[in-house]
Design an enzyme around this catalytic site. Structure first.
Site, mmCIF file in Angstrom:
data_model
loop_
_atom_site.group_PDB
_atom_site.id
_atom_site.type_symbol
_atom_site.label_atom_id
_atom_site.label_comp_id
_atom_site.label_asym_id
_atom_site.label_seq_id
_atom_site.Cartn_x
_atom_site.Cartn_y
_atom_site.Cartn_z
ATOM 1 N N GLU A 1 17.936 35.013 145.173
ATOM 2 C CA GLU A 1 18.957 33.826 144.944
ATOM 3 C C GLU A 1 18.956 32.607 145.841
ATOM 4 O OE1 GLU A 1 22.443 35.990 143.924
ATOM 5 O OE2 GLU A 1 21.810 36.333 141.821
ATOM 6 N N GLU B 1 18.731 40.303 137.192
ATOM 7 C CA GLU B 1 20.033 41.036 137.568
ATOM 8 C C GLU B 1 20.761 40.872 136.297
ATOM 9 O OE1 GLU B 1 21.955 40.373 141.063
ATOM 10 O OE2 GLU B 1 20.098 40.234 142.003
HETATM 11 C C1 GAL Z 1 23.778 38.845 143.241
HETATM 12 C C2 GAL Z 1 22.493 39.335 144.253
HETATM 13 C C3 GAL Z 1 22.690 40.977 144.343
HETATM 14 C C4 GAL Z 1 24.022 41.467 144.217
HETATM 15 C C5 GAL Z 1 24.720 40.812 142.996
HETATM 16 C C6 GAL Z 1 26.285 41.214 142.564
HETATM 17 O O1 GAL Z 1 24.014 37.781 143.375
HETATM 18 O O2 GAL Z 1 21.471 39.096 144.210
HETATM 19 O O3 GAL Z 1 22.031 41.598 145.477
HETATM 20 O O4 GAL Z 1 24.810 41.233 145.174
HETATM 21 O O5 GAL Z 1 24.924 39.617 143.084
HETATM 22 O O6 GAL Z 1 26.333 42.838 142.535
#
Ligand code: GAL
Length: 855
Positions: free
Chosen positions: A187, A256
């Site tokens: 990110e 994600e």
């Molecule tokens: C994203 C990040 C993950 C985790 C997630 C929230 O921004 O890439 O590693 O922190 O948020 O659970």
């Protein structure tokens, strides 16, 4: 003769070589991509992926977690690599226990699944310091995640180390292994600009450095809008249907998809409704996505001091499809399983035909995929947050609940609607069991264990580490070798001060950058304070009792997980910034620039009294009545494991705050800190409309975390040593082990929604006898349906655990369900006239709700 033998040997060697060469070559998998999807051995693929982080569970749980993921319709396991768990000091690597990455990947491989390796090595992940080793912050001249030589050097070193390790094991698909994708950075695109001139060159360097590793499978960068070819930029969010990659040659990947959210000590418990998770996934595939990864699919536990923060809880349950303890969370897991089955039925037309978009209303649309072999699949969505809608698609009417997607794998029959949860639900409970003295302990006649008690002194124990005028930064001083740092000083009070009279007390006023504090005056705890997940700085103010002459002020400053994300996060400090005493004759005394004496960590930590070889380095006081509400106290008990084989949580509801270990294994930080009652917890969770982490929270005013996972594999048959360090005071006799088990399972089916087995989809679509709605009920492995708590065919109301009959009720319901289901592992009940009075309450849509006990 010898010569002949020699040439024979050479020939044999040659054949062996050829065999091995061909064998390994034929095992290699070719992974590439085009605009539509990943291409594995020439085939485009729709992939469902699940984040399971290896150090957030124990090796004994890995096969079960991966199996449950596979049964849930998952093809790929995704994990970050946790740099600070592996490179303990520069060049000193660890891959044992929960950090056995090779073992984890092998288990995935043995399950016949793929793997996505997100090396990072910055990962965020609510993990301590975002995964980067704390020592790197103290390598002179280092700035993380920018065009900075020391950082890039160590990042490249570690990335190469991991890549080489994977290559050695032949883990890349190009070598016949399970790894189909690898990620560099995490990110970064979201903050690249904040890093100014160093930002973009760093991102481009990271991409180039990764590609040069020559792993034979594609690299991805999430939320990296400018990821250079051939690196694929991917999306992280609650919804990614609107995402488009930065080149028409790259596929649309969702790295994600957050099916829940994490917790912080002192906050509510977030939940994301399964209907909305399914809606988001269906929309993503509807709009041309081809890889969806749930972050997290199993969140697990932040054992020891691995949680990031500040204030991330020890539990990293995440409301994920598999719960912290490794049990499928129902109905979420099951609803998504059915969704996956429905999506997979669409795979061929979706990947081999271009979609046609049809508008079916202002907020309704269909995306229709047709392939050259006559296959057709359609996704029909209703984005209206309030209203259901009947739409016409290819001359057939379809009813769509609000905020839902219907999946039609043949463009005719609805296999799945995201808002209709057909899968059974379960209610979990934590069955308490008081600690039992171990059979091997000397006091085996008594059931409650004897306690060993060791009380630490408030302030400097042993020799002081250093003295300094004014304050040091907490993290720069401890370098995170411990959560604890003592700041101590003293000051004198004149005999004639009025505050000594007890009527006018003095007040101690403290400010801190974070994260938490216990304030002691003359060895007595005066009070505690802490920041929270939103703001780690805090102020402390409390009346104190002083004496004439020298008064000793000992302040225990604590970190609760280091910052894990954000631009320049590694520079965020902690610790005291101001200490004053108010109410003296001369006004306020500012002690901030006093001479402060410092001590890093606790005595018990230094002596490692939580581990077998350090246990005897203090004199434990043995008692069956351990002191309660006593700060800075170590407790030790030798206990038996809880009965049965269900997963175990340590119930710390009556304790204050501290750390816990079993047999030297770190359970982690406990802190049953209550969330504020001022926060909002809706009585009902409305799945409709965009989800935000605070939308469907529960637990307002309740402890954020009561139970702490103790993996079964940490227990011995007897003689288990439980060690607790309590900072501020609790009642250890109230500590329990609780076994996590399913109390009840509930299932429902409605006349208008046939719930069928998607595995028999072709048979179903071919059959003319459709719409026989059937209820499916199943108990967890090893248990049978022992009681039917509730059954009603008619118009029952309420939800699992609190059903009640409606005005319309078939009185035969219970007897019917009992007949079919009792003493079975599971049962199916059709809504047919053989089973129920189908003519009951004509004109009403009837349903069957059942709650059963499994034991
Ligand atoms: C994203 C990040 C993950 C985790 C997630 C929230 O921004 O890439 O590693 O922190 O948020 O659970």
């Amino acid at each position: 003769m010898a010569k002949r033998n020699f040439s024979f040997a050479i020939l044999l060697f040659f054949f062996f070589f050829l065999f091995f060469f061909l064998f390994s070559f034929s095992l290699a998998t070719n992974v590439s991509y085009d605009h539509r999807s990943l291409i594995i051995d020439g085939q485009r693929k729709l992939l469902l992926s699940a984040s399971i982080h290896y150090p957030r569970s124990v090796p004994g749980m890995w096969p079960g977690l991966i199996k449950t993921a596979k049964e849930g319709g998952i093809d790929v396991i995704e994990t970050y690599v946790f740099w600070n768990g592996h490179e303990l000091s520069p060049g000193n690597y660890y891959f044992g226990g929960r950090y056995n990455l090779v073992k984890f990947v092998k288990i995935v491989q043995q399950a016949g699944m793929h793997l996505i390796l997100r090396i990072g090595p910055f990962v965020a992940a609510e993990w301590n310091f975002g995964g980067v080793p704390v020592w790197l912050h103290y390598v002179p001249g280092t700035v993380f995640r920018t065009d900075n030589e020391p950082f890039k050097h160590h990042m490249q070193n570690f990335t190469t180390y991991i890549v080489n390790m994977m290559k050695r094991e032949k883990f890349f698909a190009s070598q016949g292994g399970p790894i189909i994708l690898a990620q560099i950075e995490n990110e970064y695109g979201d903050i690249e600009r904040i890093y100014g001139d160093g930002g973009k060159p760093y991102a481009m360097w990271a991409a180039k450095m990764a590609v040069a590793q020559d792993i034979g499978v594609p690299w991805i960068m999430c939320q990296q809008y400018d990821a250079p070819d051939p690196v694929i930029n991917t999306c992280n969010s609650f919804y990614c249907d609107q995402f488009t990659p930065n080149s028409p040659n790259k596929p649309k990947f969702w790295t994600e998809n957050w099916p829940g959210w994490f917790k912080t000590f002192g906050s509510r418990d977030p939940h994301r409704p399964p209907e909305d998770v399914a809606f988001a996934v269906a929309r993503f595939f509807q709009k041309g996505g081809s890889l969806n990864n749930y972050y997290m699919y199993h969140g697990g536990t932040n054992f020891g001091r691995t949680s990031g923060g500040p204030f991330i809880t020890t539990s990293y349950d995440y409301d994920a499809p598999i719960d912290e303890y490794g049990i499928a969370r129902l109905p979420k897991w099951g609803h998504l399983k059915q969704l996956h089955e429905a999506i997979k039925l669409c795979e061929h037309p979706m990947l081999h035909g271009e979609p046609t978009l049809l508008s079916l209303g202002s907020l309704q649309e269909a995306d229709v995929y047709t392939d050259s072999s006559g296959g057709c699949a359609a996704f029909i969505s209703n984005m209206d947050e309030e209203n259901e809608k009947t739409v016409y698609f290819q001359n057939v009417s379809y009813h769509l609940p609000p905020w839902s997607v219907s999946i039609l794998p043949d463009c005719k029959n609805v296999a799945f609607n995201t808002a209709k949860v057909g899968h059974q639900t379960s209610i979990m409970e934590m069955v308490p069991e008081y600690l039992q003295a171990s059979m091997t302990s000397p006091d085996k006649e008594s059931k409650a264990p004897k306690w060993g008690v060791y009380v630490e002194k408030a302030g400097i124990w042993g020799e002081a580490d250093f003295v300094k005028n004014g304050f040091v930064d907490h993290i720069n001083t401890t370098k995170d070798t411990t959560d604890y740092l003592w700041y101590t000083t003293s000051f004198y009070v004149n005999e004639n001060e009025e505050i000594l009279s007890n009527r006018n007390q003095a007040t101690l006023v403290i400010s801190s950058k974070g994260h938490a504090l216990h304030a002691f005056v003359n060895q007595k705890l005066q009070g505690s304070a802490s920041g929270n997940g939103l703001n780690s700085t805090f102020d402390f103010e409390s009346p104190i009792l002083l004496k004439a002459g020298k008064n000793e002020i000992s302040l225990l400053s604590m970190t609760v997980g280091l910052q894990n994300a954000g631009p320049f996060y590694e520079w965020v400090g902690a610790g005291l910034t101001s200490v004053k005493v108010k109410g003296l004759k001369n006004g306020t005394v500012d002690l901030s620039s006093n001479a402060w004496t410092y001590k890093i960590g606790l005595e018990g930590e230094h002596l490692k009294i939580y581990q077998a070889n350090g246990l005897n380095s203090v004199k434990w006081q043995s008692t069956s009545e351990p002191p309660k509400n006593q700060p800075l106290t170590w407790y030790k008990a030798v206990v038996d494991p809880p009965s049965g084989d269900e997963p175990v949580g340590l119930d710390m509801i009556e304790m204050g705050k501290g750390l816990a270990w079993l047999n030297g294994e770190e359970i982690g930080r406990y802190w049953p800190r209550r969330s504020s009652l001022h926060e909002e917890c809706p009585s009902e969770c409305n799945y409709r409309g965009k989800f935000m982490p605070n939308k469907c929270s529960t637990g307002c005013g309740e402890p954020t975390q009561r139970w702490y996972h103790v993996p079964r594999s940490w227990f011995k048959p007897s003689g288990n040593i439980l060690v607790i360090f309590e900072e501020k005071g609790g009642d250890p006799t109230k500590i329990k082990f609780s076994r996590r088990r399913t109390t009840s399972v509930c299932a429902h089916v409605s006349e208008d929604y046939p719930s069928f087995d998607l595995e028999s989809w072709p048979k179903y679509t071919a059959s003319t006898k459709k719409n026989i709605a059937t209820l499916h009920l199943k108990c967890p492995e090893g248990t049978l349906i022992s009681t039917i708590k509730f059954a009603s065919f008619g118009t029952p109301t309420g939800k699992c655990g609190s059903y009640s009959k409606g005005d319309c009720h078939d009185p035969k319901s219970i007897a019917m369900v009992e007949k079919v289901c009792l003493n079975k592992k599971g049962c199916d009940i059709a809504l047919s006239k053989d089973n129920f009075n189908m003519g009951l309450c004509p004109g009403l849509m009837k349903k069957l709700d059942v709650e059963a006990v499994c034991s």
